[in-house]
Write an enzyme that holds these catalytic residues in place. Sequence first.
Site, PDB file in Angstrom:
ATOM      1  N   LYS A 181       0.815  -1.232  -0.010  1.00 16.02           N
ATOM      2  CA  LYS A 181       0.165  -0.104  -0.165  1.00 16.02           C
ATOM      3  C   LYS A 181       0.961   1.237   0.030  1.00 16.02           C
ATOM      4  CE  LYS A 181      -2.802   3.132   2.476  1.00 16.02           C
ATOM      5  NZ  LYS A 181      -1.783   4.331   2.227  1.00 16.02           N
ATOM      6  N   GLU A 255       8.177   0.179  11.755  1.00 18.02           N
ATOM      7  CA  GLU A 255       9.425   0.750  11.704  1.00 18.02           C
ATOM      8  C   GLU A 255       8.529   2.380  12.136  1.00 18.02           C
ATOM      9  OE1 GLU A 255      12.275  -0.029  11.524  1.00 18.02           O
ATOM     10  OE2 GLU A 255      12.552  -1.711  10.418  1.00 18.02           O
ATOM     11  N   CYS A 290      12.782   9.264   9.446  1.00 12.98           N
ATOM     12  CA  CYS A 290      12.746   8.991  10.898  1.00 12.98           C
ATOM     13  C   CYS A 290      14.104   8.776  11.764  1.00 12.98           C
ATOM     14  CB  CYS A 290      12.232   7.514  10.787  1.00 12.98           C
ATOM     15  SG  CYS A 290      13.303   6.545   9.477  1.00 12.98           S
ATOM     16  N   GLU A 391       8.728  14.441  17.475  1.00 15.76           N
ATOM     17  CA  GLU A 391       9.082  14.324  16.168  1.00 15.76           C
ATOM     18  C   GLU A 391       8.520  15.486  15.322  1.00 15.76           C
ATOM     19  OE1 GLU A 391       7.768  11.214  13.805  1.00 15.76           O
ATOM     20  OE2 GLU A 391       9.984  10.639  13.082  1.00 15.76           O
TER      21      GLU A 391
END
Length: 489
Positions: A181, A255, A290, A391
């Site tokens: 996806k 992840e 990330c 983040e």
Amino acid sequence: MTAVDAGPRTWGMLIDGQWVDAAAGESIEVITPIDRTQVIATVPRARAADADRAVAAARAAFPAWSGMPFAARQRALLQIADLLEDAVEELAALTALDTGNAIRTQARPEATLLVDVFRYFAGLAGEVKGVTLPTAPDQLQYTRRQPLGVVAAILPWNSPLMIAAFKIPAALVAGNTMVVKAAEDAPLTILRLGEICSQVLPAGVLNVVTGYGAEIGEALVVHPDVDKVSFTGSTAVGAGVGAKAGGRLAHFSLELGGKSPCIVFPDSATDEVVEQVLLASRFARQSQSCTTGSRLFLHADIHDEFLDKLAARTARLKVGDPRDEATDIGAIINDKQWQRVEGYYQEGLAREGVRVVYDGHQTLDVPEHGFFHAPVILAGADNSWRLAQEEIFGPVLVAIPWTTEDEVVAMANASHYGLAAFVFSKDIGAALRTAHRIDSGWVQVNQGGGQQIGQSYGGMKSSGLGRELSLEGMLEGFTQIKQINVRLG
Ligand code: NAD
């Protein structure tokens, strides 16, 4: 009909070797972050009915694909790698357009990495094997490693081809079939990748679907015939994905996000280290990585000197059209993400005690309708602030001083994230001592670049579960063991 035949702006999805529309006939407009007014494509808006079709195709293809001699899967991956290598420039250009990642600093390296990872995992095809246990003369006891079955891979938008490279070749070489996806904000390179793979793979082995996370993404996660969900994305969404996949006892790997520390010791205020810290800052990826070293811990003795050098070096980075070879920093993916980054930036400016070390906005000269954001370096932050804990996923770097190893390790670990970390010191003992004490899945010493093919990669704490990129990751992440005990005689 192929995706290309359908024209440059109207893509189908790849299901069972065919390019199809969503069952409900709906579609999503894709814009480029370079220009919010420009629709560059439409892609199908898939939902549960499309998940059913794609999973059924992957299931039907599984017996033949998993039953092949490993050398046949190896050959297929190598053929795909050759085709991808021919398409590197095309994929790089499409990445720049679709994601805003600058072609020289990010988009082309992503496309090249994809080729290399396909070749790497092709080479590991014969490693999907078992062991024998010599228990007694009349016993043959051995294990077989079997693929899991149908893997649903859910991708983020920040580096689609790189994250696809971390999942697709490993899952396929182990004998799984897949439904991939793509992220709704950056689906085009993944569709093109599917198209290239489909020139080699039997129908149904690799299916590519597009649409929103809450619709097709969730439908795959809860689908009873999906054996594994391999998810890369935010921690908030990943936690829900893990709960749902785990709730029905499917395999899953996550992840997720990070807020990685970058620690510089007092012996390392050199130009060379500044270069590496700049890499770690991932400014050249709009810090939409990330593994960004987004908390810069500088020893108090070199704090100001280091920041002066870093500011001077950052000032030389050019923000601009990601398709331009001269550009270092491309565009932020979308308006929502741009507003989010801007919010953290404004909060930083407004905080008492903050010193603006570098703010590229004064010299920003970019296309009018794009989501461009200048890099910003802020000092005087406290490790407990939102700026240092959340983040940002954008080019806002915070610097924090430290004096003792214990103190900096405590600050580095005072985060619910644990993805990456960077340590810079000429004293290898101090560097390794620190590396060993940091709660992160991946620590780099005296360098700030990206993942090496074949390394272990994954997060600790809220940054993720599971490993897939290495040989061991492929075996643990995409196979399961069956033990066979035989009485001889
Ligand atoms: P996101 O979590 O919003 O979306 C990721 C993917 O999940 C998209 O394809 C989305 O459509 C899908 N999704 C959303 N809701 C879903 C649901 N309920 N069920 C199933 N799928 C769903 O993340 P993003 O904004 O696309 O990516 C940025 C995030 O990804 C950052 O937090 C970044 O740190 C993280 N990331 C992590 C890694 C890593 O390797 N650890 C790599 C890249 C990005």
